[in-house]
Design a protein around this motif. Structure first.
Motif, PDB file in Angstrom:
ATOM      1  N   ARG A  82      -3.875   6.230  -2.134  1.00 22.02           N
ATOM      2  CA  ARG A  82      -3.780   4.976  -2.910  1.00 22.02           C
ATOM      3  C   ARG A  82      -3.618   5.254  -4.397  1.00 22.02           C
ATOM      4  N   GLU A 101     -16.842  -0.718  -6.744  1.00 19.42           N
ATOM      5  CA  GLU A 101     -15.542  -0.515  -6.116  1.00 19.42           C
ATOM      6  C   GLU A 101     -14.449  -0.610  -7.178  1.00 19.42           C
ATOM      7  N   GLN A 103      -9.512  12.079   0.189  1.00 24.50           N
ATOM      8  CA  GLN A 103     -10.371  11.545  -0.871  1.00 24.50           C
ATOM      9  C   GLN A 103     -10.732  12.648  -1.859  1.00 24.50           C
ATOM     10  N   PHE A 131      -6.350  10.525   5.904  1.00 26.16           N
ATOM     11  CA  PHE A 131      -6.128  10.245   4.482  1.00 26.16           C
ATOM     12  C   PHE A 131      -6.957  11.244   3.688  1.00 26.16           C
ATOM     13  N   ALA A 157     -16.101   7.886  -4.070  1.00 25.40           N
ATOM     14  CA  ALA A 157     -14.895   8.528  -3.531  1.00 25.40           C
ATOM     15  C   ALA A 157     -13.680   7.707  -3.917  1.00 25.40           C
ATOM     16  N   LEU A 158     -12.582   8.400  -4.232  1.00 24.90           N
ATOM     17  CA  LEU A 158     -11.315   7.730  -4.523  1.00 24.90           C
ATOM     18  C   LEU A 158     -10.308   8.116  -3.442  1.00 24.90           C
ATOM     19  N   ARG A 177      -2.986   2.580   4.300  1.00 23.26           N
ATOM     20  CA  ARG A 177      -4.055   2.800   5.271  1.00 23.26           C
ATOM     21  C   ARG A 177      -3.578   3.761   6.353  1.00 23.26           C
ATOM     22  N   ARG A 211     -20.429  -3.221   0.249  1.00 25.89           N
ATOM     23  CA  ARG A 211     -19.962  -1.986   0.898  1.00 25.89           C
ATOM     24  C   ARG A 211     -20.607  -1.868   2.279  1.00 25.89           C
ATOM     25  N   ALA A 257      -8.439  -1.940  -2.672  1.00 28.34           N
ATOM     26  CA  ALA A 257      -9.506  -1.054  -3.154  1.00 28.34           C
ATOM     27  C   ALA A 257      -9.022   0.391  -3.104  1.00 28.34           C
ATOM     28  N   ARG A 293      -9.924   8.394  10.190  1.00 25.10           N
ATOM     29  CA  ARG A 293     -10.472   7.154  10.753  1.00 25.10           C
ATOM     30  C   ARG A 293      -9.401   6.524  11.644  1.00 25.10           C
TER      31      ARG A 293
HETATM   32  P1  AMP Z   1     -14.634   3.756   1.522  1.00 23.43           P
HETATM   33  O1  AMP Z   1     -15.817   4.568   1.196  1.00 23.43           O
HETATM   34  O2  AMP Z   1     -14.428   3.473   2.970  1.00 23.43           O
HETATM   35  O3  AMP Z   1     -14.546   2.506   0.684  1.00 23.43           O
HETATM   36  O4  AMP Z   1     -13.387   4.652   1.091  1.00 23.43           O
HETATM   37  C1  AMP Z   1     -13.170   5.007  -0.250  1.00 23.43           C
HETATM   38  C2  AMP Z   1     -11.693   4.988  -0.543  1.00 23.43           C
HETATM   39  O5  AMP Z   1     -11.008   5.839   0.374  1.00 23.43           O
HETATM   40  C3  AMP Z   1     -11.050   3.631  -0.344  1.00 23.43           C
HETATM   41  O6  AMP Z   1     -11.170   2.839  -1.499  1.00 23.43           O
HETATM   42  C4  AMP Z   1      -9.610   4.014  -0.088  1.00 23.43           C
HETATM   43  O7  AMP Z   1      -8.935   4.268  -1.296  1.00 23.43           O
HETATM   44  C5  AMP Z   1      -9.735   5.312   0.666  1.00 23.43           C
HETATM   45  N1  AMP Z   1      -9.601   5.052   2.120  1.00 23.43           N
HETATM   46  C6  AMP Z   1     -10.540   4.704   3.005  1.00 23.43           C
HETATM   47  N2  AMP Z   1     -10.020   4.577   4.243  1.00 23.43           N
HETATM   48  C7  AMP Z   1      -8.712   4.849   4.131  1.00 23.43           C
HETATM   49  C8  AMP Z   1      -7.610   4.887   5.064  1.00 23.43           C
HETATM   50  N3  AMP Z   1      -7.759   4.638   6.351  1.00 23.43           N
HETATM   51  N4  AMP Z   1      -6.382   5.213   4.577  1.00 23.43           N
HETATM   52  C9  AMP Z   1      -6.191   5.491   3.268  1.00 23.43           C
HETATM   53  N5  AMP Z   1      -7.189   5.470   2.360  1.00 23.43           N
HETATM   54  C10 AMP Z   1      -8.429   5.157   2.782  1.00 23.43           C
END
Ligand code: AMP
Length: 417
Positions: free
Chosen positions: A308, A267, A125, A123, A303-304, A119, A256, A278, A111
């Motif tokens: 993080r 979350e 998941q 990254f 997704a985790l 961030r 979300r 998060a 992203r």
């Molecule tokens: P989301 O579905 O966008 O909430 O993403 C799920 C999880 O992915 C988030 O809670 C973060 O732990 C991780 N995540 C999302 N975007 C990023 C990013 N740009 N960098 C690192 N971790 C990310």
């Protein structure tokens, strides 16, 4: 010097051992729940994400790595997995094989965000999807799995926030109420939220702007707008969580950002993470499979974020004894003895032992120093006597004990350890 791209990370040495540890837990715990791993390519046709995540989401709007390839096709590096996974499930008709598909995945995502701690632009998941059941039992299973993964990493101080955004009917009713309420406060809203009001009003509930937050504090509560079907689903899930001693906190402002969610959303947050608190999230998506051309099939997943998770584990000193141990380091006094070294090391490796030997023609002494540095459990010494007598000396580095044994008995080395 050429450097890596901003928002990406190189992983090596001790850091990669942390990743091996968490990846091992992902495999183990997924197996305990009967989930199967699924891997898809890291890029897809852009429409896979555009059609599912929603044109008004930040991801599609400004964060996707999209490019036209040499064949003129619009391609996107995957920003998340659910849409790609559903594309795969529909394409291969996977839901015809099992009434209930249980799938997990791990891998990189992309992203274009402003990089900061926690961030990144690339990254990783870990996630899981439970496809085929409309019932709250499957929401519960997914939450049990996410909790088990988190527990397997010894992460304790986190909160699970949960909410229901209901089915489409309930959501439309709520959206109208919310728009009415926000219109009354329009002048006080941030510019971002003013823009979102007619495009994606639910997203305003996510706003980090302090003034917006004050207005949102008193906005209508989505849980009061759930119709009977939506309310029953959510109540049953909450009842299961209560009876299973799962700790959670109801968070009616949690929505979300993606279009495909309905009913349950949740979350995971940790106060050890700072502003990016998060570390995971998920929810139910009953319409997505149909929208991507499949037969109507309910599903739920999460997704985790692995970076993080590792940050939380670092902050809580959860990684212990990650040093990699090598079983044998072979020290030899003349490089001409190498024929025996290769013979011995081949046999040892065939028997499952890790072996390192000097390839720099270093002195005997500095070979011993390297054996220490590399954390070898045993040193095998081939000096002049040993070479002549077809023997080796085995030294246990933890207690210093030494014995000399015939090289011919190396297959049975375990008897001497
Ligand atoms: P989301 O579905 O966008 O909430 O993403 C799920 C999880 O992915 C988030 O809670 C973060 O732990 C991780 N995540 C999302 N975007 C990023 C990013 N740009 N960098 C690192 N971790 C990310």
């Amino acid at each position: 010097m050429i450097q890596n791209i901003r928002g990406t990370k190189d992983l090596f040495f001790e850091e990669i051992l942390k990743w091996h540890f968490v990846e091992e837990q992902f495999r183990k715990v997924s197996n305990l729940f009967g989930y199967n791993e699924l891997r898809t390519p890291i890029f897809e046709k852009t429409e896979v994400f555009q059609r599912s995540i929603g044109e008004t989401s930040d991801i599609v709007n400004k964060e996707m790595y999209t490019f036209i390839d040499k064949g003129g096709e619009s391609i996107t590096l995957r920003p998340e997995m659910t849409a790609a996974l559903v594309r795969c499930v529909v394409q291969h008709n996977l839901y015809n094989l099992y009434q209930n598909l249980r799938l997990w995945y791990f891998g990189p995502f992309f992203r274009y965000e402003r990089p900061q701690k926690g961030r990144l632009r690339q990254f990783h998941q870990y996630g899981a999807e439970c496809i085929g059941s409309p019932y709250p039992e499957s929401d519960a299973e997914i939450i049990f799995l996410a909790n088990s993964i988190i527990n397997s990493l010894n992460i304790n101080n986190y909160t699970l926030e949960i909410n229901s955004i209901g089915n489409l009917n309930s959501r439309e009713k709520y959206k109208n109420e919310l728009i009415n309420y926000l219109k009354d406060n329009f002048d006080k809203l941030s510019e971002d939220s003013k823009n979102r009001l007619n495009i994606n009003p639910l997203r305003i509930l996510d706003s980090k702007d302090e003034n917006d937050k004050k207005i949102i504090d008193n906005c209508p509560n989505i849980l009061e707008y759930l119709d009977d079907e939506s309310k029953e689903h959510f109540d049953l899930l909450i009842n299961i969580l209560d009876k299973s001693n799962v700790k959670y906190s109801l968070q009616p402002k949690l929505v979300r950002g993606l279009d495909y969610y309905s009913h349950t959303v949740f979350e995971y947050k940790s106060n050890t993470l700072g502003s990016q608190d998060a570390f995971g999230g998920g929810g139910r998506y009953n319409n997505l499979i149909e929208e991507l051309g499949g037969k109507p099939t309910p599903a739920v997943g999460f997704a985790l974020g692995v970076e993080r998770l590792i940050l939380i584990m670092d902050n809580s000193n959860n990684f212990v004894d990650l040093t990699k141990k090598i079983d044998f380091y072979i020290v030899y006094s003349k490089y001409e003895y190498f024929d025996k070294i290769s013979l011995i090391s081949n046999i040892l490796r065939n028997n499952g032992y890790s072996v390192i030997f000097d390839i720099q023609r270093k002195s005997f002494k500095s070979q011993l120093r390297e054996a220490d540095k590399l954390n070898a459990k045993f040193v095998i010494i081939i000096g002049e006597d040993e070479y002549r007598n077809n023997q080796l000396t085995l030294k246990n580095l933890s207690n210093g004990l030494q014995k000399t044994i015939p090289i011919d008995s190396i297959e049975a080395i375990n008897l001497y350890l």
